[in-house]
Design a protein around this motif. Structure first.
Motif, short mmCIF file in Angstrom:
data_model
loop_
_atom_site.label_atom_id
_atom_site.label_comp_id
_atom_site.label_asym_id
_atom_site.label_seq_id
_atom_site.Cartn_x
_atom_site.Cartn_y
_atom_site.Cartn_z
N TRP A 43 0.89 -1.39 0.06
CA TRP A 43 0.09 -0.11 -0.11
C TRP A 43 0.93 1.31 0.12
O TRP A 43 0.33 2.17 0.11
N SER A 84 -2.58 2.35 8.61
CA SER A 84 -3.23 1.32 9.24
C SER A 84 -3.72 0.22 8.36
O SER A 84 -4.21 0.65 7.17
N HIS A 85 -3.68 -1.08 8.66
CA HIS A 85 -4.34 -2.03 7.75
C HIS A 85 -5.89 -1.64 7.86
O HIS A 85 -6.45 -1.52 6.56
N ASP A 86 -6.55 -1.23 8.98
CA ASP A 86 -7.98 -0.82 8.94
C ASP A 86 -8.13 0.39 7.98
O ASP A 86 -9.28 0.44 7.38
N VAL A 109 -6.53 -7.78 2.23
CA VAL A 109 -5.41 -6.87 2.88
C VAL A 109 -4.78 -7.62 3.97
O VAL A 109 -5.59 -8.29 4.73
N SER A 126 -1.68 -8.31 6.72
CA SER A 126 -0.48 -7.56 7.78
C SER A 126 -0.39 -8.56 8.99
O SER A 126 -1.26 -9.59 8.90
N GLN A 132 -1.51 -7.78 11.54
CA GLN A 132 -2.91 -7.77 12.23
C GLN A 132 -3.64 -8.82 11.87
O GLN A 132 -4.61 -9.24 12.59
N THR A 190 -7.87 -9.51 5.94
CA THR A 190 -9.41 -9.13 5.70
C THR A 190 -9.37 -9.35 4.22
O THR A 190 -8.65 -8.97 3.44
N CYS A 220 -0.27 -5.39 0.74
CA CYS A 220 0.58 -5.94 2.00
C CYS A 220 1.21 -4.67 2.58
O CYS A 220 1.26 -3.45 1.78
N ARG A 221 1.72 -4.70 3.75
CA ARG A 221 2.46 -3.59 4.53
C ARG A 221 3.46 -3.34 4.11
O ARG A 221 4.57 -4.12 4.05
N ASP A 223 4.43 -9.73 9.25
CA ASP A 223 3.49 -9.36 7.90
C ASP A 223 3.85 -10.39 7.10
O ASP A 223 2.76 -10.88 6.37
#
Ligand SMILES: [Zn+2]
Length: 314
Positions: free
Chosen positions: A36, A42-44, A62, A64, A66, A69, A94-95, A102
């Motif tokens: 991203w 953030s992931h969210d 998405v 990570s 975390q 999703t 991905c982050r 991750d």
């Protein structure tokens, strides 16, 4: 819309409205890795962005540290990799920080996708179209592939968390540019590292968070293409800007003149006049890179494209 049936790696489900139904060109045959692109996001926030109403982009997942999703069914086409990639690829966002956790989560997701769809090869977004995405992940695709192959099939249930996530309140939306999905700059008139990184990125001179001669040169060359030599002569006394990589009064005057004419509404929004006329000229075209001028440039960068060498167009 195909109802999402999450695989074993998925920890949350949230249907994005941004997709095309079905896979008319055939079943998924690749997995496309994205990042991203903006550190600290953030992931969210990314999930919210890709699920926005009326959006023009999405991904299937998405992923990570975390969790994972899922936004679009593997059986529908997410909007992640253009005309070449969308028809048959599954997209994972991905982050950029790419921590070990991750990495492990993405590998687990790849293993789960393969368990369902067969041994799909990994691709980077840039394999489908001109983009920097997936950044630092690109050099790691072989390692990612290897790690995914080492994953044991585990039947951990994700259903509880998936349901919880569906009813969880949305967190603050990440702001990404509509043009090229990079992190939106704050329009604060302060040229910090993020602003310079974005200016470099748009000019195609890297992503360093500090000004460079190459960056200003490209900026000057751009202004020479969008402002007539007659107008540049009126502004600076010469028919074109020297592409010397030094952003001085002549460069800023030319930028102010151009931007005030093409985006008068933004000029007014950042505290300038609403129209550039003889009477308002000095309120805007002063050759000084002050807060208003930087705000205008930040607005422009938020509507530009990475590596275009231009503002406001591809
Ligand atoms: Zn991408």
């Amino acid at each position: 819309m195909t109802t999402i049936a999450p695989n074993r790696a998925v920890t949350a489900v949230r249907q994005s409205p941004n997709y095309s139904a079905g896979r008319p060109a055939g079943a998924p045959n690749t997995i496309t890795i994205h990042w991203w692109g903006s550190y600290g996001q953030s992931h969210d926030g990314v999930v919210n962005y890709l699920c926005r109403q009326g959006g023009n982009s999405s991904a299937h997942y998405v992923a990570s540290s975390q969790g994972v999703t899922q936004l679009v069914s593997d059986r529908d086409r997410a909007w992640h990799a253009g005309a070449l990639g969308n028809p048959r690829s599954i997209g994972i966002e991905c982050r950029p920080e790419m921590s070990d956790a991750d990495f492990a989560m993405v590998a687990k997701l790849i293993a789960a996708i393969r368990a369902e769809h067969g041994d799909l090869p990994l691709r980077g977004h840039k394999d489908w179209m001109a983009t920097q995405c997936p950044g630092t992940w690109y050099a790691q695709l072989a390692r990612l592939d290897q790690l995914a192959r080492g994953q044991k099939a585990s039947a951990a249930s994700a259903n509880t968390t998936a349901l919880q996530a569906q009813t969880a309140p949305a967190t603050k939306a990440a702001k990404l540019t509509a043009t090229d999905r990079q992190l939106m700059l704050d329009v604060d008139g302060i040229p910090g590292g993020h602003t310079y990184a974005r200016l470099n990125q748009v000019m195609g001179t890297g992503t360093k968070g500090s000004p460079s001669e190459a960056m200003w040169k490209k900026f000057q060359l751009f202004l020479n293409t969008v402002v007539s030599s007659k107008d540049i002569r009126n502004l600076t006394g010469a028919p074109s800007l020297d592409a010397d990589g030094i952003a001085g009064a002549k460069t800023w005057k030319t930028f102010q003149y151009w931007s005030g004419n093409v985006k008068p509404a933004w000029m007014a929004q950042v505290g300038g006049p609403s129209k550039l006329t003889g009477a308002t000229w000095n309120q805007w075209v002063d050759g000084v890179a002050g807060v208003k001028t930087w705000k205008m440039l930040q607005h422009c960068l938020n509507s530009s494209y990475a590596n275009s060498g231009k503002l406001l167009s591809k």
